[in-house]
Design a protein around this motif. Structure first.
Motif, PDB file in Angstrom:
ATOM      1  N   UNK A 203      -7.896  13.042  -1.579  1.00 27.95           N
ATOM      2  CA  UNK A 203      -8.903  12.586  -0.622  1.00 27.95           C
ATOM      3  C   UNK A 203      -9.216  11.103  -0.805  1.00 27.95           C
ATOM      4  N   UNK A 204      -9.302  10.652  -2.051  1.00 24.88           N
ATOM      5  CA  UNK A 204      -9.582   9.238  -2.307  1.00 24.88           C
ATOM      6  C   UNK A 204      -8.438   8.377  -1.779  1.00 24.88           C
ATOM      7  N   UNK A 205      -7.216   8.803  -2.009  1.00 21.14           N
ATOM      8  CA  UNK A 205      -6.058   8.050  -1.504  1.00 21.14           C
ATOM      9  C   UNK A 205      -6.060   7.987   0.022  1.00 21.14           C
ATOM     10  N   UNK A 206      -6.348   9.123   0.666  1.00 25.19           N
ATOM     11  CA  UNK A 206      -6.368   9.150   2.123  1.00 25.19           C
ATOM     12  C   UNK A 206      -7.494   8.281   2.687  1.00 25.19           C
ATOM     13  N   UNK A 207      -8.642   8.276   2.030  1.00 23.47           N
ATOM     14  CA  UNK A 207      -9.750   7.418   2.474  1.00 23.47           C
ATOM     15  C   UNK A 207      -9.356   5.948   2.382  1.00 23.47           C
ATOM     16  N   UNK A 208      -8.716   5.592   1.280  1.00 23.08           N
ATOM     17  CA  UNK A 208      -8.235   4.217   1.107  1.00 23.08           C
ATOM     18  C   UNK A 208      -7.208   3.871   2.183  1.00 23.08           C
ATOM     19  N   UNK A 209      -6.274   4.773   2.417  1.00 23.43           N
ATOM     20  CA  UNK A 209      -5.225   4.573   3.423  1.00 23.43           C
ATOM     21  C   UNK A 209      -5.821   4.414   4.824  1.00 23.43           C
ATOM     22  N   UNK A 210      -6.799   5.252   5.149  1.00 21.55           N
ATOM     23  CA  UNK A 210      -7.421   5.182   6.474  1.00 21.55           C
ATOM     24  C   UNK A 210      -8.119   3.842   6.680  1.00 21.55           C
ATOM     25  N   UNK A 211      -8.835   3.378   5.697  1.00 22.11           N
ATOM     26  CA  UNK A 211      -9.539   2.100   5.833  1.00 22.11           C
ATOM     27  C   UNK A 211      -8.562   0.939   5.976  1.00 22.11           C
ATOM     28  N   UNK A 212      -7.444   0.999   5.265  1.00 29.31           N
ATOM     29  CA  UNK A 212      -6.434  -0.033   5.432  1.00 29.31           C
ATOM     30  C   UNK A 212      -5.910  -0.045   6.861  1.00 29.31           C
TER      31      UNK A 212
END
Length: 577
Positions: A203-212
């Motif tokens: 989830x943390x990785x996906x949140x980071x990816x989405x914001x990028x």
């Protein structure tokens, strides 16, 4: 200066650069048909092309109930949708079995469930094939789907299974919050069991990816705790200490700016104040309550991790008001706008990295040249900025002469942007530009009066397209009119490019930027209150040749390693490198 070219000689061709978005109609007995019709009739709707996957008769019934008369056109393929959709027009791919004409609004019916399932499946097929650029989904009713034999609890799981996506998540977003969920449509007991190291890190990785993907270069990911006060060091449960903290540490080791676990009763407030870019919430209601409290009509549901863009409204089928004409289409408009912005970022990400737009730094605040412009210029040039401009008000003409000499001596190109409310002052500004000897004259709305003044001067001329008024200047009017103005001005001999006051426009700014850039074959510079990374991302995605920033850098609105103008300039340049 660089410029962008039209994507295609045939703007209506269904290519990866011009494929429309698709809106699935949702449960035909809910408010989906009504909000789609209202969207079509709204003159302020996003201008991105889209089609509807649904039932023509049901859309017509919704229109009749509203007393409006959209043009509902049946199509066979997405390629038939034009790049510029006429007002009050819906292009519809009829899908599934025809529904009984007398099927009442606002009830659970297996036939409606089967129909909305068919709409979604058709949308997935088209998205996976690249025939549509993404999906925007109107609300479904889970009981109707279950009655039709569909095993999925919601859109997200259906989309993930069909696309073969393993790592996915639901994100809810509005203008104030972004929230990504660790678990989605599961009972609370199962949601607690879902708090594992793998799920947290995913989830943390996906949140980071989405914001990028939204244009945030260095996302700040806050992780909400599971237990009250994030467990209080194990006093109120051990999951925060034994699972969430190690997952955050692992994410930080990967270079992700993750922090927490933060107490769930305060982390969303802190994110809303701007301390974080996204919050990872542990379960469905923990994350959705704060977003929906801020306004369902402005919320957008985004599925992160899919091979195509998918957004949705942040509300349900509203059976209690279906067919009454009281449904609000604002969330659907927001979902369409968000999908269009994400598609633009996806399409042009590679181009944006290789065709770096010019960053034009303006020695201005609130549309006036600053009093100490010459002193601040030294700091600007030291950061490698090679495009520097100023306004024609704020300093007397002799000081503007000296400022221009200093800019040129520092190896930078000189820009003058005019602030003129009438023809006489605009012509006077053009004469001042010739007298000062600038390289580029930007702004103004009267090219026929200015071009004779500039003839033979060697000055590149970038007027404002559209209707510009006031001080600070505001860009008004429908997108179609601004695009038409851009085409007319770009066609004039002696006009080298356009100065688009995009962020002084109250509408779908990313779509406006792209529409203007695609409509002309001359460079477009984007101006007007570019004060955060998302706006620079829209400039990149839209294919603009350059952008201007002044006030925002002096007011230090960009996240930077340290205070001061130099750090602001470094942060801005990093966003386009």
């Amino acid at each position: 200066m660089k410029h962008s070219s039209p994507n295609s000689a045939n703007p209506s061709a269904s290519t990866p650069a011009s494929a429309p978005l698709a809106i699935t109609m949702g449960d035909p007995l809910g408010i989906g048909p009504e909000i789609i019709v209202k969207l079509a009739m709204d003159p302020a709707r996003p201008c991105t092309p889209f089609l509807v996957i649904g039932d023509i008769a049901r859309l017509q019934r919704a229109a009749d109930g509203l007393g409006v008369h959209p043009q509902i056109r049946a199509i066979e393929t997405p390629a038939q949708v034009p790049a510029l959709v006429p007002p009050a027009t819906l292009f519809v791919l009829q899908t599934g079995e025809d529904l009984p004409p007398d099927l009442p609004w606002g009830c659970v019916d297996a036939r409606a469930g089967a129909a909305c399932h068919a709409y979604i499946q058709r949308g997935i097929d088209l998205a996976l094939a690249g025939d549509v650029s993404g999906l925007v989904t109107a609300p479904i009713h889970k009981e109707a789907l279950r009655a039709a034999g569909c095993p999925h609890p919601g859109h997200t799981e259906m989309l993930a299974e069909r696309s073969g996506t393993r790592d996915f998540a639901m994100m809810l977003a509005n203008d104030e919050l972004r929230v990504l969920l660790v678990s989605i449509h599961v009972p609370l007991q199962q949601a607690i069991a879902s708090v594992t190291m793998d799920n947290e890190l995913r989830a943390i990785r996906l949140a980071h990816q989405a914001c990028r993907a939204f244009g945030i270069t260095r996302p700040r990911v806050a992780v909400a705790g599971l237990n009250p006060h994030a467990g209080e060091n194990g006093l109120f449960g051990d999951e925060d200490r034994s699972v969430i903290i190690p997952a955050i540490a692992a994410a930080r080791a990967e270079g992700i700016d993750a922090s927490g676990p933060w107490p769930g009763d305060t982390v969303f407030m802190r994110a809303r104040r701007g301390e974080f870019d996204v919050v990872v919430a542990q379960f469905h209601d923990q994350g959705l309550i704060p977003v929906k409290y801020l306004g369902v009509e402005q919320g957008v549901n985004i599925t992160v991790g899919l091979p195509f863009v998918r957004t949705s409204v942040d509300h349900g089928t509203a059976f209690d008001i279906a067919g009454t004409g009281r449904a609000d289409h604002a969330s659907l408009a927001c979902a369409l706008r968000q999908a269009a912005a994400m598609v633009q970022a996806t399409r042009t990400g590679a181009r944006a990295r290789t065709q770096r737009p010019d960053f034009i730094f303006m020695l201005t605040q609130q549309d006036r040249t600053i009093a100490d412009a010459r002193e601040r210029l030294r700091e600007v040039l030291a950061q490698g900025v090679r495009h520097v401009g100023f306004k024609d008000i704020g300093l007397p003409l002799p000081e503007l002469h000296a400022l221009a000499r200093d800019i040129r001596a520092g190896g930078a190109r000189v820009y003058l942007e005019v602030v003129s409310l009438d023809e006489a002052s605009e012509v006077a500004s053009a004469r001042a530009a010739v007298d000062i000897g600038v390289d580029v004259l930007m702004g103004g709305t009267r090219p026929e009066a200015v071009l004779p003044v500039l003839r033979g001067s060697g000055i590149a001329y970038y007027p404002f397209p559209g209707k510009v008024s006031g001080h600070p200047s505001v860009l008004s009017g429908p997108v179609q009119d601004i695009v038409a103005s851009a085409r007319r001005m770009a066609g004039l001999d002696g006009v080298h490019g356009l100065d688009l006051l995009a962020y002084r426009f109250h509408g779908d700014v990313p779509a406006l930027i792209k529409a203007v850039c695609d409509a002309v074959d001359k460079p477009v510079v984007v101006a007007g209150s570019i004060d955060r990374s998302e706006r620079i991302a829209a400039v990149l995605a839209g294919g603009a040749a350059g952008f201007t920033i002044g006030t925002a850098a002096f007011e230090e609105t960009f996240p930077a390693a340290r205070p001061g103008l130099a750090a602001q300039l470094q942060a801005i340049q990093a966003l386009v490198d």
